[in-house]
Write a protein that holds these residues in place. Structure first.
Motif, PDB file in Angstrom:
ATOM      1  N   LEU A 167       0.823  -1.132   0.095  1.00  0.00           N
ATOM      2  CA  LEU A 167       0.054   0.031   0.132  1.00  0.00           C
ATOM      3  C   LEU A 167       0.802   1.238   0.047  1.00  0.00           C
ATOM      4  N   ALA A 168       2.043   1.083   0.415  1.00  0.00           N
ATOM      5  CA  ALA A 168       3.067   2.464   0.598  1.00  0.00           C
ATOM      6  C   ALA A 168       3.452   2.663  -0.826  1.00  0.00           C
ATOM      7  N   HIS A 169       3.682   1.575  -1.706  1.00  0.00           N
ATOM      8  CA  HIS A 169       3.933   1.619  -3.084  1.00  0.00           C
ATOM      9  C   HIS A 169       2.661   2.522  -3.756  1.00  0.00           C
ATOM     10  N   LEU A 170       1.487   2.011  -3.473  1.00  0.00           N
ATOM     11  CA  LEU A 170       0.514   2.622  -4.091  1.00  0.00           C
ATOM     12  C   LEU A 170       0.108   3.997  -3.651  1.00  0.00           C
ATOM     13  N   ILE A 171       0.506   4.360  -2.481  1.00  0.00           N
ATOM     14  CA  ILE A 171       0.431   5.822  -2.135  1.00  0.00           C
ATOM     15  C   ILE A 171       1.640   6.691  -2.898  1.00  0.00           C
ATOM     16  N   ASP A 172       2.847   6.155  -2.792  1.00  0.00           N
ATOM     17  CA  ASP A 172       3.664   6.754  -3.632  1.00  0.00           C
ATOM     18  C   ASP A 172       3.576   7.044  -5.024  1.00  0.00           C
ATOM     19  N   GLU A 173       2.972   6.011  -5.705  1.00  0.00           N
ATOM     20  CA  GLU A 173       2.784   6.006  -7.117  1.00  0.00           C
ATOM     21  C   GLU A 173       1.965   7.182  -7.594  1.00  0.00           C
ATOM     22  N   SER A 174       0.864   7.171  -6.765  1.00  0.00           N
ATOM     23  CA  SER A 174      -0.288   8.263  -6.776  1.00  0.00           C
ATOM     24  C   SER A 174       0.035   9.520  -6.590  1.00  0.00           C
ATOM     25  N   VAL A 175       1.029   9.813  -5.762  1.00  0.00           N
ATOM     26  CA  VAL A 175       1.372  11.088  -5.215  1.00  0.00           C
ATOM     27  C   VAL A 175       2.233  11.694  -6.336  1.00  0.00           C
ATOM     28  N   HIS A 176       2.999  10.700  -7.007  1.00  0.00           N
ATOM     29  CA  HIS A 176       3.959  11.247  -7.974  1.00  0.00           C
ATOM     30  C   HIS A 176       3.337  11.508  -9.435  1.00  0.00           C
ATOM     31  N   ARG A 177       2.089  10.549  -9.450  1.00  0.00           N
ATOM     32  CA  ARG A 177       1.357  10.803 -10.857  1.00  0.00           C
ATOM     33  C   ARG A 177       0.506  12.045 -10.949  1.00  0.00           C
ATOM     34  N   GLY A 184       1.137   8.048   6.757  1.00  0.00           N
ATOM     35  CA  GLY A 184       2.584   7.878   7.348  1.00  0.00           C
ATOM     36  C   GLY A 184       2.735   6.686   8.086  1.00  0.00           C
ATOM     37  N   ALA A 185       1.676   5.968   8.686  1.00  0.00           N
ATOM     38  CA  ALA A 185       2.168   4.848   9.325  1.00  0.00           C
ATOM     39  C   ALA A 185       2.305   3.521   8.298  1.00  0.00           C
ATOM     40  N   ILE A 186       1.454   3.753   7.277  1.00  0.00           N
ATOM     41  CA  ILE A 186       1.600   2.600   6.126  1.00  0.00           C
ATOM     42  C   ILE A 186       3.310   2.743   5.561  1.00  0.00           C
ATOM     43  N   LYS A 187       3.782   3.902   5.481  1.00  0.00           N
ATOM     44  CA  LYS A 187       5.010   4.204   4.977  1.00  0.00           C
ATOM     45  C   LYS A 187       6.199   3.672   5.677  1.00  0.00           C
ATOM     46  N   VAL A 188       6.010   3.298   7.110  1.00  0.00           N
ATOM     47  CA  VAL A 188       7.094   2.997   7.831  1.00  0.00           C
ATOM     48  C   VAL A 188       6.529   1.558   8.296  1.00  0.00           C
ATOM     49  N   GLY A 189       5.613   0.890   7.634  1.00  0.00           N
ATOM     50  CA  GLY A 189       5.257  -0.709   8.023  1.00  0.00           C
ATOM     51  C   GLY A 189       4.420  -0.702   9.484  1.00  0.00           C
ATOM     52  N   LEU A 190       3.924   0.008   9.844  1.00  0.00           N
ATOM     53  CA  LEU A 190       3.241  -0.063  11.081  1.00  0.00           C
ATOM     54  C   LEU A 190       1.795  -1.023  10.562  1.00  0.00           C
ATOM     55  N   ARG A 217      12.857   3.821   4.970  1.00  0.00           N
ATOM     56  CA  ARG A 217      11.567   3.063   4.782  1.00  0.00           C
ATOM     57  C   ARG A 217      11.973   1.696   4.755  1.00  0.00           C
ATOM     58  N   PRO A 218      11.158   0.731   5.541  1.00  0.00           N
ATOM     59  CA  PRO A 218      11.417  -0.768   5.554  1.00  0.00           C
ATOM     60  C   PRO A 218      10.966  -1.468   4.177  1.00  0.00           C
ATOM     61  N   GLN A 219      11.320  -2.691   4.115  1.00  0.00           N
ATOM     62  CA  GLN A 219      10.963  -3.484   2.933  1.00  0.00           C
ATOM     63  C   GLN A 219       9.760  -3.853   3.515  1.00  0.00           C
ATOM     64  N   LEU A 220       8.745  -3.567   2.321  1.00  0.00           N
ATOM     65  CA  LEU A 220       7.295  -4.169   2.730  1.00  0.00           C
ATOM     66  C   LEU A 220       6.982  -4.953   1.506  1.00  0.00           C
ATOM     67  N   GLY A 221       6.367  -6.144   1.863  1.00  0.00           N
ATOM     68  CA  GLY A 221       5.743  -6.877   0.849  1.00  0.00           C
ATOM     69  C   GLY A 221       4.347  -7.267   0.788  1.00  0.00           C
ATOM     70  N   PRO A 222       4.140  -7.910  -0.177  1.00  0.00           N
ATOM     71  CA  PRO A 222       2.432  -8.070  -0.161  1.00  0.00           C
ATOM     72  C   PRO A 222       2.002  -9.017   1.157  1.00  0.00           C
TER      73      PRO A 222
END
Length: 551
Positions: free
Chosen positions: A26-36, A94-100, A202-207
């Motif tokens: 979900l952090a990847h989703l957030i970053d992609e949309s913020v950029h796009r 913010g919490a998702i980005k750091v893997g909480l 940023r921690p390594q987050l996976g599915p």
């Protein structure tokens, strides 16, 4: 029953399964949309607008504060107890980005209920609105794991003087903020200031990483947490994206969000789905304030609106409803409870847009079935299972039922939870991956699913099954009825009796009128023996009528 026959009735071009997910988290989703969608408006709340770029920076600041100042790390649980304001996506992202792991907490909880959820989840931090902080104070003695408290006023992220005025009015004029003492609590504005401009790891987050401990009554009715992984939410977003692909235009939709974002339906279908699609999200902090709600969306030209039956019914019965600009509305979805035919018919007549009923549950992240949008709504049905979801209707012995016969709805798919959280560990749902929902349903010959009722809400009258949804549907069709709820109560002669609780639209309505109306459409044993008129009915924060409280 023919397997997956619903695929034959999908819209042309809608695949039977979702493509392989390219987003890792979900952090990847957030970053992609913020950029796009950097410069586009992302959220609007109480007149305050923030762009995708701004929400990215604010959530980065909070992420830095969580790791650098509080020392929280991947896998730690953080509770969020906020209404639909700008603060919610800032804190969530913010919490998702750091893997909480997010623990969404109902603001209406008592201190006892809050203590149970925070203890069970092992939450180490909480972000809470000032309005609810006094209840947290009452729960604190039991919360040995809770180390960090962040508070916020409802107007804290509004611009300049407006924020101060809102906070002053809420606290001193409306008196909605009881006094509290929370030692060591930090204001969210201070936390954002501390984290602003800081780097964070940023921690390594996976599915497969857990994203939410989402508390629910569960399929058994006992409050417990569904463990939703990043891939579960991403799968449901992908399923909904594919289902709506011919309807939604990327970067151009405005969604009205009246359902609280801490509820799984709004979390997935409003927050993540439309953030991925570059949508504009109009956040409604208090949909029960119908005057304020209609005023807030009046000129926003909503293209998509999600809600529950009681919300749509309340809107239709309000004098300001006709002032709302629905000229761009193209999709309305009702979830969380059954959509009544009388409400759906009036909504279509007023707006020109069908009110489609969807179905989901927390354990499925949550959406399972929705109507195709290019076909006439099949009244009473929840639609077709979404791409990638398998459905089976089974009897008590686990055998699959023939088409048209009711049994327990079971389902399987990438959106289905990992399992329940129990004693600090994951309790998997079973080796075969099938989730028994606790809902009684049947499927017709075209693959459309019909929910008969909740298994636990079924009323047994002299050996005959009575489903409250059916009785409520009939009562609600009476022109003098505003809303109603039906339950079973103990009876020595017939095991249970049917009792209806009714809110009148017209004070002249009598018990005999209701019973006479029901007799036209219901067999004798389904007609309510008792009718209780009330000024209002107990509802969840989402607006779902709470039958257990009526009992």
């Amino acid at each position: 029953m023919e397997r997956r026959l619903w695929h034959n009735h999908y819209e042309t071009g809608i695949a039977n399964n979702i493509p392989e997910e390219k987003l890792s988290s979900l952090a990847h989703l957030i970053d992609e949309s913020v950029h796009r969608y950097q410069n586009q408006e992302a959220f609007l709340s109480m007149g305050k607008s923030v762009s995708y770029g701004e929400i990215g920076k604010l959530s980065d600041a909070f992420a830095a504060y969580l790791t650098n100042d509080l020392g929280l790390k991947k896998g730690d649980a953080i509770a969020i107890q906020l209404p639909n304001t700008i603060q919610y996506p800032v804190v969530l992202f913010g919490a998702i980005k750091v893997g909480l792991v997010i623990v969404n907490t109902n603001p209406l909880y008592t201190s006892r209920e809050m203590a149970h959820q925070l203890k069970d989840s092992g939450a180490k931090a909480i972000v809470i609105l000032d309005n609810f902080a006094s209840k947290l104070e009452g729960a604190l003695p039991e919360l040995t794991d809770l180390k960090h408290i962040v508070t916020t006023g409802i107007g804290d992220l509004l611009d300049g003087a407006k924020g101060h005025l809102v906070n002053f009015a809420v606290k001193y004029i409306k008196r909605m903020v009881p006094g509290y003492k929370l030692p060591g609590a930090v204001k969210l504005k201070s936390a954002l200031k501390a984290g602003h401009g800081q780097n964070f790891t940023r921690p390594q987050l996976g599915p497969e990483d857990p994203a939410f401990l989402q508390y629910t009554g569960g399929t058994s009715g006992v409050l417990k947490a569904a463990v939703l992984r990043h891939r579960n939410i991403l799968a449901n977003v992908a399923q909904l994206s594919q289902w709506m692909s011919k309807l939604l235009v990327l970067g151009q939709e405005t969604v009205g969000t009246a359902i609280p974002l801490y509820h799984i339906f709004a979390l997935t279908a409003n927050c993540f789905l439309f953030f991925k699609a570059g949508g504009r999200n109009v956040l409604i902090a208090n949909p029960r304030d119908m005057v304020g709600f209609l005023k807030e969306i009046r000129h926003e030209k909503i293209t998509v609106l999600t809600g529950v039956n009681t919300l749509f019914n309340g809107m239709l019965n309000h004098k300001d409803f006709d002032k709302v600009d629905f000229s761009r509305l193209k999709l309305t979805i009702g979830g969380a409870m059954a959509v009544q035919k009388s409400v759906a018919d009036r909504w279509l007549a007023k707006t020109g847009v069908a009110l489609s009923e969807g179905y989901g549950l927390t354990e499925a992240s949550p959406v399972v079935a929705v109507h195709p949008f290019n076909k006439k709504v099949k009244q009473g049905s929840i639609g077709l299972p979404l791409p990638g979801i398998d459905v089976s209707i089974r009897d008590d012995a686990g055998m699959e039922m023939p088409l048209g016969q009711a049994g327990e709805l079971c389902l399987k798919g990438p959106n289905v939870m990992a399992g329940y959280w129990k004693d600090g560990e994951l309790e998997p749902i079973g080796e075969d991956g099938w989730l028994a929902t606790g809902d009684i349903a049947y499927m017709d010959e075209t693959g459309y699913v019909f929910i008969v009722d909740r298994k636990k809400d079924m009323i047994l009258v002299s050996g005959f099954n009575v489903y409250p949804n059916e009785v409520e549907e009939v009562i609600a069709s009476h022109p003098k009825v505003l809303e109603c709820g039906v339950v079973g109560i103990a009876d020595e002669d017939s095991n249970e009796r049917v009792k209806a609780f009714v809110v009148r639209k017209d004070d002249s309505l009598t018990v005999e009128e209701i019973r006479k109306h029901c007799k036209k459409s219901l067999t004798r044993y389904k007609v309510p023996k008792l009718v209780d008129f009330r000024d209002e009915l107990p509802k969840s924060p989402v607006g779902k009528i709470l039958r257990r409280k009526l009992k």
